[in-house]
Motif scaffolding. Structure first.
Motif, short mmCIF file in Angstrom:
data_model
loop_
_atom_site.label_atom_id
_atom_site.label_comp_id
_atom_site.label_asym_id
_atom_site.label_seq_id
_atom_site.Cartn_x
_atom_site.Cartn_y
_atom_site.Cartn_z
N ARG A 130 1.06 -1.19 -0.14
CA ARG A 130 -0.21 -0.17 0.02
C ARG A 130 1.09 1.13 0.02
NH1 ARG A 130 -4.34 3.25 -0.71
NH2 ARG A 130 -5.29 4.46 1.30
N LEU B 54 1.12 4.74 -3.07
CA LEU B 54 0.63 5.97 -1.75
C LEU B 54 1.59 6.81 -2.46
CD1 LEU B 54 -0.73 5.50 1.36
CD2 LEU B 54 -0.95 5.99 -0.74
N ARG C 216 -6.19 -3.59 -1.27
CA ARG C 216 -7.29 -3.20 -0.72
C ARG C 216 -8.50 -3.60 -0.78
NH1 ARG C 216 -9.41 0.76 -3.29
NH2 ARG C 216 -8.90 0.77 -4.63
N ASN D 282 -3.00 5.37 4.73
CA ASN D 282 -3.39 6.54 3.91
C ASN D 282 -2.37 7.42 2.95
OD1 ASN D 282 -5.98 5.63 3.29
ND2 ASN D 282 -6.39 6.91 5.27
N GLN D 283 -1.06 7.75 3.78
CA GLN D 283 0.07 8.97 3.24
C GLN D 283 0.89 8.07 3.18
OE1 GLN D 283 -1.21 11.97 2.51
NE2 GLN D 283 -3.02 11.86 3.00
#
Length: 255
Positions: free
Chosen positions: A63, A67, A104, A116-117
């Motif tokens: 993930r 990003l 996800r 998320n960052q």
């Protein structure tokens, strides 16, 4: 009073002795100490098989990769300094967008929270790329992303080998193909510093290298080809694509 004090001392000594004997057992139980015990302590049961700490870490790492690498790829496409850099950026966008969707989906099924960052280091790399221009930008793009992919590549391989969870196993297979594709495209820019990568790997190695001795300068005897004995009928074909190509055409995940 003396008899009572003597009895109390004896009882205290017995309690202390029992405590000393018991403490090592309690402290050993608190420390798992062994690989299998650590694996069991960090794993949770799911309908797709045990989910280990390493499995969860892979979800987070994949993930995080997307990003920062998707914005890096978009920047490369928008700047388009060379065709090779543009193509590498295109592969980063397409590959990580697809891989992020898979990640996800798996994380939602397994109940794993995802960031998320990008992390601070990854944001720093993005800032470096944004501030650079010309050949400095191109070299930073090729090498920052190539080193990053190389590190996650080894993590993917380790998890793919050891996971007991079918969802993680499939994700690791998908991630392996995507990362290999990106490594191939970044190397095709001709800007990757392989000496720096090799020196970085050597600096963190914990074991001495092994293998055959260095070449003496004379040609060694030609080894015999490996293959089946006798007449064996086969139907499959070699997996690798032609040199320099990686097949990333795979079906949607069946979850």
């Amino acid at each position: 009073m003396r008899r009572i004090n003597g009895t109390a001392l004896i009882i205290a000594a017995l309690v202390a002795t029992l405590g000393a004997l018991a403490f090592p057992m309690w402290s050993y139980a608190d420390r798992s100490g062994t690989g299998p015990a650590n694996l069991a302590a960090g794993s949770v049961a799911t309908q797709w098989g045990p989910l280990s700490a390493a499995d969860r870490d892979l979800l987070v790492k994949v993930r995080l990769a997307g990003l920062w690498e998707i914005p890096a790829g978009q920047q490369a496409v928008e700047r388009a300094p060379t065709e090779a850099i543009t193509e590498a950026g295109d592969h980063l966008i397409v590959g990580h967008t697809d891989l992020d969707k898979r990640t996800r989906t798996v994380a939602a099924q397994l109940g794993v929270e995802l960031p998320n960052q990008p992390n601070a280091q990854q944001q720093g790399w993005l800032d470096e790329l944004t501030a650079a221009d010309g050949m400095t930008y191109q070299r930073k793009f090729a090498n920052l992303l190539r080193v990053s992919h190389g590190k996650v590549f080894s993590v993917i391989a380790q998890v793919r080998d050891s996971t007991r969870n079918t969802l993680i196993r499939q994700l690791a297979t998908d991630a392996n193909q995507t990362v290999l594709d990106h490594i191939t495209m970044l190397e095709a820019t001709g800007l990757v510093d392989f000496d720096e990568i090799a020196n970085g790997g050597a600096a963190t190695a914990t074991a001495s290298p092994s293998g055959p001795p260095p070449p003496s300068g004379e040609l060694p005897p030609e080894p015999a080809p490996a293959g089946p004995s006798g007449d064996v009928s086969t139907t499959s074909r070699p997996s690798p694509a032609p040199p320099g190509e990686v097949n990333t055409d795979r079906p949607e995940p069946q979850m």
